[in-house]
Design a protein around this motif. Structure first.
Motif, PDB file in Angstrom:
ATOM      1  N   PRO A  24      47.755  38.017  32.975  1.00 20.51           N
ATOM      2  CA  PRO A  24      48.436  37.349  33.766  1.00 20.51           C
ATOM      3  C   PRO A  24      49.836  37.902  34.046  1.00 20.51           C
ATOM      4  N   LYS A  25      50.410  38.612  32.965  1.00 19.21           N
ATOM      5  CA  LYS A  25      51.841  39.009  33.002  1.00 19.21           C
ATOM      6  C   LYS A  25      51.956  40.298  34.060  1.00 19.21           C
ATOM      7  N   HIS A  26      50.682  40.817  34.497  1.00 14.71           N
ATOM      8  CA  HIS A  26      50.779  42.003  35.369  1.00 14.71           C
ATOM      9  C   HIS A  26      50.214  41.835  36.525  1.00 14.71           C
ATOM     10  N   ARG A  27      49.325  40.793  36.830  1.00 19.77           N
ATOM     11  CA  ARG A  27      48.370  40.494  37.752  1.00 19.77           C
ATOM     12  C   ARG A  27      47.511  41.631  38.228  1.00 19.77           C
ATOM     13  N   ASP A  28      47.099  42.447  36.975  1.00 17.66           N
ATOM     14  CA  ASP A  28      46.328  43.638  37.523  1.00 17.66           C
ATOM     15  C   ASP A  28      44.939  43.176  38.214  1.00 17.66           C
ATOM     16  N   ILE A  86      38.685  50.787  35.858  1.00 20.50           N
ATOM     17  CA  ILE A  86      39.720  51.416  36.709  1.00 20.50           C
ATOM     18  C   ILE A  86      40.627  50.567  37.503  1.00 20.50           C
ATOM     19  N   ASN A  87      41.791  50.941  37.826  1.00 23.05           N
ATOM     20  CA  ASN A  87      42.729  50.125  38.776  1.00 23.05           C
ATOM     21  C   ASN A  87      41.847  49.949  40.002  1.00 23.05           C
ATOM     22  N   ASN A  88      42.172  48.892  40.555  1.00 20.22           N
ATOM     23  CA  ASN A  88      41.560  48.649  41.951  1.00 20.22           C
ATOM     24  C   ASN A  88      42.709  48.618  42.877  1.00 20.22           C
ATOM     25  N   ASN A 141      40.859  48.405  47.535  1.00 20.37           N
ATOM     26  CA  ASN A 141      39.822  48.980  48.596  1.00 20.37           C
ATOM     27  C   ASN A 141      38.201  49.082  47.878  1.00 20.37           C
ATOM     28  N   PHE A 142      38.324  48.870  46.656  1.00 21.47           N
ATOM     29  CA  PHE A 142      36.964  49.065  45.852  1.00 21.47           C
ATOM     30  C   PHE A 142      36.277  47.668  45.853  1.00 21.47           C
ATOM     31  N   ALA A 143      35.062  47.615  46.299  1.00 17.77           N
ATOM     32  CA  ALA A 143      34.343  46.512  46.665  1.00 17.77           C
ATOM     33  C   ALA A 143      33.067  46.749  45.637  1.00 17.77           C
ATOM     34  N   ILE A 144      32.300  45.610  45.377  1.00 18.92           N
ATOM     35  CA  ILE A 144      31.062  45.549  44.683  1.00 18.92           C
ATOM     36  C   ILE A 144      30.113  46.440  45.645  1.00 18.92           C
ATOM     37  N   GLY A 145      29.343  47.328  44.873  1.00 18.72           N
ATOM     38  CA  GLY A 145      28.375  48.031  45.512  1.00 18.72           C
ATOM     39  C   GLY A 145      29.084  49.590  46.140  1.00 18.72           C
TER      40      GLY A 145
END
Length: 363
Positions: free
Chosen positions: A131-135, A191-193, A196-200
């Motif tokens: 939550p501190k970085h909203r990653d 990995i950092n998203n 643009n990366f979605a399931i599938g």
């Protein structure tokens, strides 16, 4: 063991009754164990690893995460039962972007673990782990090749010329994180998203575009408007909603031609998903939310497009059906019952109704 402490574990075969009695040292508990064992034998089929590997049966384990009882036994058994990396079928072409029709296909090009290029597919996304970085993270299962920190990969829904830099990757287990420099087929990395990366989705290297078959989302069966009762928290509310939607926890719908100013409709498989979204908005983003249920029971994507929907609407075929759009502005029809949905699908085939849709390609 007390809460938060590790239990002492000793494995005893279930048919070694004398040792079991000695270890339990309680006649009532021993009899209860025997009754439970007999009940399980009657209700549950014997473990068949061939059926497990075929996806027809799931192993069942007992334990307690609270007292850490049975957790290590589960992990040890899970590792011994796991299958080695397998060949997966994919769509493969030399250049261009895979079109939406191809993404619905199973693919006919085998990609074995020893395939020379890196390939992997996204099977889960998660927001706000810290939550501190909203990653935001995308979880990728590696199918072939080797992951190396800092490598550049292409994306199945983007142009082949566009590359993404995988500067960081992590192994995650519970609340523990560990940086990953190298990973191999069968490994799962976070990995950092960039959004643009979605399931599938498929990530890959090389000159050939690779796309594993997409993973459709569950067809929603409950719907509700969600509102922010406190205008002073608008930004936090919007950010929380956007990140939770990106996870796929729920789906979002809006009225046609609504560019974001109108009421947001959440669509989910069950009511529990709504409660999870509200709880996470409160705990992670410190915002309240209000839900207003909508009396529809299923959604169908009209793959024939807006022109087909307009035709059916003009002909009076969509009476009692709500017409909305998904986050990519594709037409979605909300029905009150299965009979109506089946009737429209049968009579108006040009609508090409489907219970789900996969993320579209990028321009």
């Amino acid at each position: 063991a007390e809460r938060g402490t590790k239990s002492q574990v000793r494995q005893v075969p279930i048919d070694d009754l004398d040792t079991l009695k000695e270890c339990i040292n309680d006649e009532e508990l021993f009899n209860k164990l025997m009754e439970d064992q007999e009940l399980l034998e009657e209700l549950i089929s014997p473990l068949d690893m061939e059926r497990v590997m075929a996806g027809e049966q799931s192993p069942l384990f007992f334990g307690s995460a609270m007292t850490n009882f049975g957790v290590q036994l589960f992990l040890d058994k899970f590792c011994s039962m796991g299958a080695k990396p397998a060949t997966r079928l994919a769509i493969k072409q030399e250049e261009g972007v895979v079109n939406k029709e191809q993404l619905d296909e199973e693919g006919d090009e085998p990609i074995p673990p020893e395939y020379g290029e890196f390939t992997g597919f996204v099977f889960k996304t998660q927001a706000n782990l810290d939550p501190k970085h909203r990653d935001r993270l995308a979880y990728v299962r590696i199918v072939s090749g080797q992951f190396q920190k800092g490598m550049k990969v292409a994306h199945s829904r983007s142009k082949l010329s566009k590359k993404y830099n995988l500067a960081q990757a992590q192994n995650l287990f519970g609340s523990d994180r560990e940086s990953v420099d190298v990973a191999y087929p069968g490994d799962v990395i976070g990995i950092n998203n960039p959004g643009n990366f979605a399931i599938g989705d498929t990530l890959f290297t090389g000159n050939n575009l690779i796309a594993f078959p997409g993973i459709p989302s569950f067809s929603p069966e409950v719907f509700a408007y969600i509102r922010n009762p406190n205008t002073s928290t608008y930004k936090s509310f919007q950010k929380g909603i956007d990140q939770l939607l990106a996870e796929g926890a729920v789906q979002s719908l809006r009225q046609r031609n609504d560019d974001g100013g109108g009421p947001l409709i959440l669509a989910a498989v069950g009511q529990l998903q709504f409660e999870v979204v509200q709880a996470r908005l409160k705990s992670e983003y410190n915002v309240d939310s209000e839900l207003e249920p909508i009396n529809y029971t299923l959604a169908r994507w009209a793959m024939g497009g807006w022109e087909a929907v307009d035709k059916a609407d003009a002909d009076g075929k969509l009476f009692g059906i709500q017409i909305v759009q998904d986050r990519w502005k594709r037409p979605v029809l909300l029905f009150r019952n299965d009979w109506k949905a089946a009737s429209v699908a049968e009579e108006e085939k040009y609508l090409e109704l489907q219970p789900w849709a996969k993320p579209p390609m990028f321009e």
